[in-house]
Every structure is written in structure tokens, then in C-alpha cells.
Design a protein around this motif. Structure first.
Motif, PDB file in Angstrom:
ATOM      1  N   ARG A   1     -44.128 -55.286  10.303  1.00  0.00           N
ATOM      2  CA  ARG A   1     -44.836 -54.010  10.479  1.00  0.00           C
ATOM      3  C   ARG A   1     -45.504 -53.935  11.840  1.00  0.00           C
ATOM      4  NH1 ARG A   1     -47.044 -53.748   4.644  1.00  0.00           N
ATOM      5  NH2 ARG A   1     -45.239 -52.877   3.572  1.00  0.00           N
ATOM      6  N   GLU A   2     -46.079 -55.043  12.281  1.00  0.00           N
ATOM      7  CA  GLU A   2     -46.733 -55.069  13.601  1.00  0.00           C
ATOM      8  C   GLU A   2     -45.713 -54.817  14.707  1.00  0.00           C
ATOM      9  OE1 GLU A   2     -49.964 -55.159  14.293  1.00  0.00           O
ATOM     10  OE2 GLU A   2     -50.338 -55.167  12.140  1.00  0.00           O
ATOM     11  N   VAL A   3     -44.559 -55.463  14.587  1.00  0.00           N
ATOM     12  CA  VAL A   3     -43.506 -55.281  15.599  1.00  0.00           C
ATOM     13  C   VAL A   3     -42.999 -53.840  15.575  1.00  0.00           C
ATOM     14  CG1 VAL A   3     -41.171 -55.971  16.256  1.00  0.00           C
ATOM     15  CG2 VAL A   3     -42.843 -57.709  15.617  1.00  0.00           C
ATOM     16  N   LEU A   4     -42.846 -53.300  14.380  1.00  0.00           N
ATOM     17  CA  LEU A   4     -42.373 -51.916  14.260  1.00  0.00           C
ATOM     18  C   LEU A   4     -43.370 -50.942  14.892  1.00  0.00           C
ATOM     19  CD1 LEU A   4     -40.288 -49.934  13.186  1.00  0.00           C
ATOM     20  CD2 LEU A   4     -41.452 -50.009  10.964  1.00  0.00           C
ATOM     21  N   LYS A   5     -44.660 -51.195  14.674  1.00  0.00           N
ATOM     22  CA  LYS A   5     -45.699 -50.357  15.263  1.00  0.00           C
ATOM     23  C   LYS A   5     -45.590 -50.370  16.791  1.00  0.00           C
ATOM     24  CE  LYS A   5     -49.473 -51.384  12.870  1.00  0.00           C
ATOM     25  NZ  LYS A   5     -50.813 -52.025  12.755  1.00  0.00           N
ATOM     26  N   LEU A   6     -45.406 -51.578  17.344  1.00  0.00           N
ATOM     27  CA  LEU A   6     -45.251 -51.707  18.795  1.00  0.00           C
ATOM     28  C   LEU A   6     -44.018 -50.955  19.281  1.00  0.00           C
ATOM     29  CD1 LEU A   6     -45.889 -55.394  19.921  1.00  0.00           C
ATOM     30  CD2 LEU A   6     -46.747 -53.314  21.010  1.00  0.00           C
ATOM     31  N   ALA A   7     -42.931 -51.099  18.550  1.00  0.00           N
ATOM     32  CA  ALA A   7     -41.679 -50.444  18.928  1.00  0.00           C
ATOM     33  C   ALA A   7     -41.870 -48.933  19.003  1.00  0.00           C
ATOM     34  CB  ALA A   7     -40.584 -50.789  17.915  1.00  0.00           C
ATOM     35  N   GLN A   8     -42.613 -48.411  18.034  1.00  0.00           N
ATOM     36  CA  GLN A   8     -42.841 -46.961  18.003  1.00  0.00           C
ATOM     37  C   GLN A   8     -43.809 -46.532  19.100  1.00  0.00           C
ATOM     38  OE1 GLN A   8     -43.838 -46.992  13.851  1.00  0.00           O
ATOM     39  NE2 GLN A   8     -41.815 -46.273  13.221  1.00  0.00           N
ATOM     40  N   THR A   9     -44.857 -47.314  19.296  1.00  0.00           N
ATOM     41  CA  THR A   9     -45.841 -46.988  20.338  1.00  0.00           C
ATOM     42  C   THR A   9     -45.198 -46.999  21.717  1.00  0.00           C
ATOM     43  OG1 THR A   9     -47.579 -47.988  19.014  1.00  0.00           O
ATOM     44  CG2 THR A   9     -48.056 -47.678  21.341  1.00  0.00           C
TER      45      THR A   9
ATOM     46  N   LEU B   1     -29.536 -60.840   7.914  1.00  0.00           N
ATOM     47  CA  LEU B   1     -30.575 -59.938   8.402  1.00  0.00           C
ATOM     48  C   LEU B   1     -31.980 -60.444   8.079  1.00  0.00           C
ATOM     49  CD1 LEU B   1     -30.846 -57.111   9.749  1.00  0.00           C
ATOM     50  CD2 LEU B   1     -30.905 -56.160   7.437  1.00  0.00           C
ATOM     51  N   GLY B   2     -32.791 -60.629   9.138  1.00  0.00           N
ATOM     52  CA  GLY B   2     -34.175 -61.056   8.952  1.00  0.00           C
ATOM     53  C   GLY B   2     -35.093 -59.876   8.660  1.00  0.00           C
ATOM     54  N   VAL B   3     -36.333 -60.182   8.344  1.00  0.00           N
ATOM     55  CA  VAL B   3     -37.266 -59.156   7.877  1.00  0.00           C
ATOM     56  C   VAL B   3     -37.629 -58.170   8.995  1.00  0.00           C
ATOM     57  CG1 VAL B   3     -39.498 -58.752   6.765  1.00  0.00           C
ATOM     58  CG2 VAL B   3     -38.183 -60.795   6.179  1.00  0.00           C
ATOM     59  N   THR B   4     -37.923 -58.697  10.174  1.00  0.00           N
ATOM     60  CA  THR B   4     -38.274 -57.807  11.292  1.00  0.00           C
ATOM     61  C   THR B   4     -37.062 -57.022  11.768  1.00  0.00           C
ATOM     62  OG1 THR B   4     -40.171 -59.090  12.034  1.00  0.00           O
ATOM     63  CG2 THR B   4     -39.032 -57.802  13.715  1.00  0.00           C
ATOM     64  N   ALA B   5     -35.926 -57.676  11.844  1.00  0.00           N
ATOM     65  CA  ALA B   5     -34.697 -56.984  12.258  1.00  0.00           C
ATOM     66  C   ALA B   5     -34.391 -55.846  11.293  1.00  0.00           C
ATOM     67  CB  ALA B   5     -33.530 -57.975  12.316  1.00  0.00           C
ATOM     68  N   ALA B   6     -34.618 -56.076  10.010  1.00  0.00           N
ATOM     69  CA  ALA B   6     -34.365 -55.032   9.005  1.00  0.00           C
ATOM     70  C   ALA B   6     -35.309 -53.855   9.202  1.00  0.00           C
ATOM     71  CB  ALA B   6     -34.534 -55.611   7.596  1.00  0.00           C
ATOM     72  N   ALA B   7     -36.589 -54.147   9.469  1.00  0.00           N
ATOM     73  CA  ALA B   7     -37.573 -53.073   9.644  1.00  0.00           C
ATOM     74  C   ALA B   7     -37.221 -52.220  10.861  1.00  0.00           C
ATOM     75  CB  ALA B   7     -38.970 -53.672   9.785  1.00  0.00           C
ATOM     76  N   LEU B   8     -36.834 -52.876  11.951  1.00  0.00           N
ATOM     77  CA  LEU B   8     -36.480 -52.135  13.168  1.00  0.00           C
ATOM     78  C   LEU B   8     -35.238 -51.289  12.939  1.00  0.00           C
ATOM     79  CD1 LEU B   8     -37.131 -54.900  15.856  1.00  0.00           C
ATOM     80  CD2 LEU B   8     -38.430 -52.773  15.571  1.00  0.00           C
TER      81      LEU B   8
END
Ligand code: SF4
Length: 134
Positions: A89-97, A117-124
Motif C-alpha cells: 500500500r505504501e508503494v502504491l501510494k508513492l506510485a500514485q503521488t 506474482l508478489g504482493v507489491t507487484a500485484a498491487a501496482l
């Protein structure tokens, strides 16, 4: 901006891996001059210590973890799914910001890997970001 990419910090030589080492991939270093690379380590952002116990996804992939249908377990059998999800979620927030153009991710990681597929890769990917693995 349009030339901004997130990158798994361990690929750039940051010692953020579970074993306290990096997995530096020098062929990528040339990108530093041409792109705005923002190094991230989702497992650290999720609050896990470094070094930490190695972990694996059991019962599915990173998407299943996000949906609560699979778990990330460390080598002691402890459920660390929550930290992995928080990091994603933190990485996704950064990606969006940062409005990134994509993310350059470390292969074979329960967070960053694409296959499996890892958890962060899936979220992105779920959010529509392009992801590449090395
Ligand atoms: Fe590298 Fe990603 Fe693992 Fe962090 S979570 S050490 S960035 S592969």
C-alpha cells in the motif's frame, strides 16, 4: 512525472534484503542518468526489520494475499501478510503521488516478483501501473 520509475532498492545496491544484502544489478545503473528512479523496498516500508526471516506466499499469489485468500509466511511459520500488504500500500501510494511511468522490480521476491506474482507487484498491476522485473 512521465520519466519517473519506482525501482526495487536492492537492485540498486541498497542492503535491504532479508539477509541484509543487496541484489545489485549493474546493467540498470545506466538508467540513473536518463530516468528519475525512486528506490523503494516494500518489506521495509511495511515495517519489517532488516535482516529479517525469509518469507514465502502460501496458497496463492500476491493478488490472493491482497484479497485475503493466501498468506505470506516466514520460515518460522509466522503470518507476515499484514506487513507485506502494508508495504504494498505504501508503494502504491508513492506510485500514485509521483505519477510513475512504471516500476522496475526484483524477480523472485514475494513482494516484488512478477512470476510468481508478489504482493507489491500485484498491487501496482491492479492499479494499472506497468511493471518490469529484473
Ligand atoms: Fe528488494 Fe523488494 Fe525484497 Fe525489498 S522487498 S529487498 S526491494 S526484492
Amino acid at each position: 512525472s512521465s520519466d519517473t520509475f519506482l525501482i526495487s532498492a536492492c537492485l540498486l545496491g541498497v542492503n535491504c534484503r532479508y539477509d541484509g544484502q543487496s541484489k545489485s544489478y549493474p546493467p540498470l545503473y545506466g538508467l540513473i542518468k536518463h530516468l528519475r528512479l525512486v528506490p523503494v523496498c516494500p518489506e521495509q516500508l511495511g515495517g519489517l526489520p532488516t535482516p529479517r526471516r525469509p518469507a514465502e506466499i502460501k496458497g496463492g499469489d500476491g493478488l490472493a494475499v491482497l484479497l485475503g485468500r493466501a498468506q505470506v509466511l516466514n520460515n518460522q511459520g509466522e503470518d507476515v501478510s499484514e506487513a507485506f500488504i502494508r508495504g504494498a500500500r505504501e508503494v502504491l501510494k508513492l506510485a500514485q503521488t509521483l505519477k510513475i511511468r512504471g516500476a522496475i522490480l526484483k524477480s523472485r521476491s514475494p513482494s516484488c516478483g512478477l512470476d510468481p506474482l508478489g504482493v507489491t507487484a500485484a498491487a501496482l498491476r491492479q492499479a494499472g501501473f506497468k511493471v518490469y522485473e529484473f
